[in-house]
Design a protein around this motif. Structure first.
Motif, PDB file in Angstrom:
ATOM      1  N   UNK A 210       1.185  -0.763   0.207  1.00  0.00           N
ATOM      2  CA  UNK A 210      -0.291   0.050   0.033  1.00  0.00           C
ATOM      3  C   UNK A 210       0.838   1.643  -0.430  1.00  0.00           C
ATOM      4  N   UNK A 211       2.114   1.442   0.980  1.00  0.00           N
ATOM      5  CA  UNK A 211       2.838   1.894   0.776  1.00  0.00           C
ATOM      6  C   UNK A 211       3.317   2.873  -0.262  1.00  0.00           C
ATOM      7  N   UNK A 212       3.841   1.385  -1.029  1.00  0.00           N
ATOM      8  CA  UNK A 212       4.366   1.688  -2.379  1.00  0.00           C
ATOM      9  C   UNK A 212       3.319   2.134  -3.328  1.00  0.00           C
ATOM     10  N   UNK A 213       2.030   1.700  -3.452  1.00  0.00           N
ATOM     11  CA  UNK A 213       0.995   1.998  -4.223  1.00  0.00           C
ATOM     12  C   UNK A 213       1.106   3.883  -3.711  1.00  0.00           C
ATOM     13  N   UNK A 214       0.825   4.090  -3.123  1.00  0.00           N
ATOM     14  CA  UNK A 214       0.145   5.530  -2.382  1.00  0.00           C
ATOM     15  C   UNK A 214       1.741   6.645  -2.859  1.00  0.00           C
ATOM     16  N   UNK A 215       3.290   5.817  -2.787  1.00  0.00           N
ATOM     17  CA  UNK A 215       4.254   6.904  -3.101  1.00  0.00           C
ATOM     18  C   UNK A 215       4.250   6.815  -4.894  1.00  0.00           C
ATOM     19  N   UNK A 216       3.778   5.848  -5.742  1.00  0.00           N
ATOM     20  CA  UNK A 216       4.203   6.434  -7.296  1.00  0.00           C
ATOM     21  C   UNK A 216       2.916   6.641  -7.653  1.00  0.00           C
ATOM     22  N   UNK A 217       1.033   6.177  -6.522  1.00  0.00           N
ATOM     23  CA  UNK A 217       0.256   6.911  -7.259  1.00  0.00           C
ATOM     24  C   UNK A 217       0.105   8.395  -6.761  1.00  0.00           C
ATOM     25  N   UNK A 218       0.740   9.134  -5.690  1.00  0.00           N
ATOM     26  CA  UNK A 218       0.491  10.792  -5.185  1.00  0.00           C
ATOM     27  C   UNK A 218       1.293  11.382  -6.027  1.00  0.00           C
ATOM     28  N   UNK A 219       2.909  10.559  -6.373  1.00  0.00           N
ATOM     29  CA  UNK A 219       4.227  11.162  -7.702  1.00  0.00           C
ATOM     30  C   UNK A 219       3.274  10.955  -8.946  1.00  0.00           C
ATOM     31  N   UNK A 220       2.324  10.006  -9.666  1.00  0.00           N
ATOM     32  CA  UNK A 220       2.002  10.613 -11.202  1.00  0.00           C
ATOM     33  C   UNK A 220       0.967  11.143 -11.186  1.00  0.00           C
ATOM     34  N   UNK A 221       0.425  11.616  -9.922  1.00  0.00           N
ATOM     35  CA  UNK A 221      -0.722  13.009 -10.295  1.00  0.00           C
ATOM     36  C   UNK A 221      -0.431  14.474  -8.602  1.00  0.00           C
ATOM     37  N   UNK A 222       1.331  14.146  -8.858  1.00  0.00           N
ATOM     38  CA  UNK A 222       1.523  15.544  -7.711  1.00  0.00           C
ATOM     39  C   UNK A 222       1.055  16.233  -6.532  1.00  0.00           C
TER      40      UNK A 222
END
Length: 376
Positions: A210-222
Motif C-alpha cells: 500500500x505504501x509503495x502504491x501510495x508513493x507511486x500514485x501520489x507521484x503520478x498526479x503530483x
C-alpha cells in the motif's frame, strides 16, 4: 491501458495531463519516468549498505553490549521428524508414533524438535541487527524530512497541499525524500521472507504494498505535498520501537521501558491523532473544497484509510504489550513476534548439560540406525 490513464479518472474537470508537463525551468512537476527504476536501484543500494553496516558496525557493537552469536548445533536430517515438525502437530500421541518409526526415545525426539525450531527462529543477534537498521534509517529520514519540510507552508497548514494544484513545484529535497523512502520500502519488500517473521506478517506485506502504491500514485498526479506529510508522520514513531527492542535484546530493561513509553506517546500523537485528523482529513475534505471531486482522489483516500486500519490493528497489539507490563511486571516480548523456543541463544547450547541425572536415567538412550545419538 488508455482507460487506466484516462483524464476523467485522474483529474477533475478542466485539468489534463498537459498541465503536468515541465515547461517552466524553475518549476519541477513530477514525472513517472523519474522515479520508477531509480527507486528500485536505490532499494538494492540500501540492501548493500545494510549488509556492510551490520558486518562492520552493528555486530561488533552488539558483541560489546553482550549479545552473542548463536552457535550452530549439529542436527541430522530425519525425514519423519521433519514431517512431524512441519505439521506443527507435536502432540503426545504423534511423538509416540514417531518414536516407534525411528526407534528414538521421546527425549531424543523432543530435543530434535527443539533444536529444529531453534533453526527457524531468529537469533538475538539477527533481531538486534534488523532493529538497528530500522532505527538508523527511520531516525535519519525523520530528521531529513523535517528539515526539508520545515519551511514549507503545507507542513503547518494542510490546505496548502492543494492550493495551486496540479502545478506545484517539487523541490530537490522533497524529490530525494520521496525517492529514498520508496527505495527503502522496495528493500523491505525484497527482504520480507528473510527478516524476522512476525504474527503480523500479512499486515506488513499489505503495509509495504500500500505504501509503495501510495508513493507511486501520489507521484503520478503530483500529490507529493500530502505524500511527504504521510511519510514524515510514519517515520516519527518507528525508530522509538526499534530502540526499545534493541535495549531489550541488550538486557537493559529500564532503558527498554523508557523507549517504549516514548514510543507509545509518539504513536498516539502521530498515528491516532495527526494522521487521521490532519492528513487524512486534508486528503478527504480539503482537497474537494479547493480542487473539486475526481476519482483518483477517492482511490488515494482508500489507500490512506487502509493504512489507518492497520494503525488501529497495531494499536491493539501495543495495548496488549502495555497490559503485559501491568500483569507480568515487565515487557517480555513484542506481541507481533512469532512463538519461539523458550530457550535463548545462551542456554540452547547447554540445554542437555542442565538435565538432571535422575531425568537422564528415566528414559534410556537409544540409537537409531544411521543416526548418531550426539546429533540431538
Amino acid at each position: 491501458m488508455d482507460m487506466f490513464w484516462s483524464e476523467k479518472f485522474w483529474f477533475p474537470e478542466g485539468v489534463t495531463w498537459l498541465d503536468l508537463r515541465n515547461e517552466d525551468p524553475n518549476i519541477y512537476i513530477p514525472q513517472i519516468e523519474d522515479i520508477g527504476l531509480l527507486s528500485m536501484f536505490i532499494g538494492l543500494v540500501l540492501l548493500i549498505i545494510r549488509f556492510l553496516s551490520e558486518r562492520l558496525i552493528v555486530i561488533p557493537i552488539a558483541k560489546c553490549l553482550g549479545i552473542r552469536v548463536r552457535k550452530s548445533l549439529p542436527l541430522s536430517h530425519v525425514p519423519k521428524l521433519e514431517k512431524l515438525y512441519k505439521s506443527k502437530k507435536t502432540t503426545t500421541k504423534s511423538i509416540k508414533e514417531v518414536t516407534k518409526k525411528t526407534e528414538l526415545s521421546e527425549r531424543q525426539v523432543l530435543r530434535w524438535l527443539r533444536r529444529r525450531g531453534k533453526q527457524d527462529s531468529p537469533s538475538t543477534m539477527q533481531k538486534f541487527t534488523e532493529c538497528s537498521y530500522h532505527f538508523m534509517f527511520y531516525s535519519a529520514m525523520f530528521i531529513y524530512g523535517v528539515c526539508v519540510l520545515w519551511d514549507k507552508p503545507w507542513f503547518w497548514e494542510t490546505k496548502n497541499c492543494w492550493i495551486g494544484w496540479p502545478k506545484q513545484h517539487v523541490s530537490q529535497g522533497a524529490y530525494w525524500f520521496y525517492m529514498i523512502e520508496l527505495g527503502f520500502y522496495w528493500s523491505l519488500t525484497f527482504t520480507l521472507l528473510s527478516d524476522h517473521k512476525r504474527k503480523d506478517f500479512k499486515e506488513m506485506v499489505v503495509h509495504h504494498l500500500v505504501t509503495i502504491a501510495l508513493l507511486y500514485f501520489s507521484w503520478c498526479c503530483n500529490f507529493v505535498r500530502i505524500g511527504t506529510l504521510v511519510l514524515v508522520v510514519h517515520d516519527a514513531v518507528d525508530y522509538w520501537m526499534a530502540a526499545a527492542k534493541m535495549a531489550k535484546y541488550c538486557k537493559r530493561q529500564m532503558l527498554c521501558e523508557f523507549f517504549f513509553v516514548v514510543f507509545v506517546i509518539v504513536w498516539i500523537i502521530t498515528r491516532l491523532i495527526i494522521y487521521p485528523f490532519w492528513v487524512v482529513y486534508s486528503s478527504s475534505v480539503e482537497v474537494y473544497q479547493i480542487v473539486g471531486h475526481f476519482y483518483s482522489a477517492y482511490f488515494f483516500n482508500i489507500l490512506l484509510v487502509v493504512l489507518q486500519i492497520l494503525h488501529i490493528l497495531w494499536s491493539y497489539m501495543i495495548f496488549k504489550i502495555i497490559m503485559q507490563k501491568f500483569t507480568e511486571g515487565e515487557l517480555k516480548k513484542d506481541s507481533r513476534s512469532e512463538s519461539e523456543s523458550s530457550t535463548d541463544d545462551d542456554t540452547t547450547a547447554s540445554e542437555d548439560a542442565t538435565e538432571s541425572p535422575q531425568k537422564r536415567r528415566v528414559v534410556p538412550r537409544q540409537r537409531s540406525k544411521g543416526v548418531k545419538d550426539n546429533s540431538y
